[in-house]
Design an enzyme around this catalytic site. Sequence first.
Site, PDB file in Angstrom:
ATOM      1  N   TYR A  97     -32.066 100.018   1.900  1.00  0.00           N
ATOM      2  CA  TYR A  97     -32.601  99.595   3.205  1.00  0.00           C
ATOM      3  C   TYR A  97     -34.101  99.351   3.117  1.00  0.00           C
ATOM      4  CZ  TYR A  97     -33.750  99.858   8.214  1.00  0.00           C
ATOM      5  OH  TYR A  97     -34.227  99.592   9.471  1.00  0.00           O
ATOM      6  N   LYS A 142     -36.385  95.675   3.124  1.00  0.00           N
ATOM      7  CA  LYS A 142     -37.473  95.485   4.078  1.00  0.00           C
ATOM      8  C   LYS A 142     -38.777  95.158   3.351  1.00  0.00           C
ATOM      9  CE  LYS A 142     -35.249  96.576   7.944  1.00  0.00           C
ATOM     10  NZ  LYS A 142     -35.044  95.630   9.056  1.00  0.00           N
TER      11      LYS A 142
END
Length: 234
Positions: free
Chosen positions: A133, A137
Amino acid sequence: MNTPSTQQTTPRTALVAGASGLVGKHLLELLLEDPRYGTVQVLTRRKLKKQHPRLEQLVVDFDALDQHAPFTGVQDVYCCLGTTMKKAGSKEVFRKVDYVYPLALARLAAQGGAEQYLLITAMGANKGSLFFYNRVKGEVEEAVSKIPNYKSIHIFRPSLLLGDRKEDRLGEDLAGRVTKLLRPLMVGPFRPYRPIKARDVARGMLHAAFSGSRGVVLHASEDIKKLARTNPKV
């Protein structure tokens, strides 16, 4: 609400992706209320129920975004796209929503002459992270930051978002309740981890768009809160 700047004689046009999300829905309301914008365009998979004389809805296929380009006449692009691993169902789909779509939009908008790109990522974003994750990003931050032609690129890294969500996110809801209870203890080095209201992120984005900043600007969660408080009427 802000009064129009004396230097701002021509209303601007905003383009929003992710207007139905937690932050996006607040941002859309703020943009439509702001007299500095004459037109607010929304990229959406399906038409929103929202109606407003300055709202233009562009129903698009994000997998073929280039077919809907160029996005000309737009000055400020707000990207609020994002999902979760649970909702995405796979790393491939998550990467598509959180990396491929925001990057494609940034490139196409730049080609159309957009001046600013404002992107929401997350606290902990890091292209070298061991966590998928956070790594995605960080990768989208780096890729967007390398796109030429923009006068400014604002990247927002909020902590846990608070607000009413359409979908059920039991884990995030529970985490939000716990952190709200622990908020008085979250001081000093723990202060940056305090949750942030989705509306404050939207306020911070709007203020940043008119801050006059140039280049790539990173906004940590506490910095976003300060931006939101700069003009509480926004």
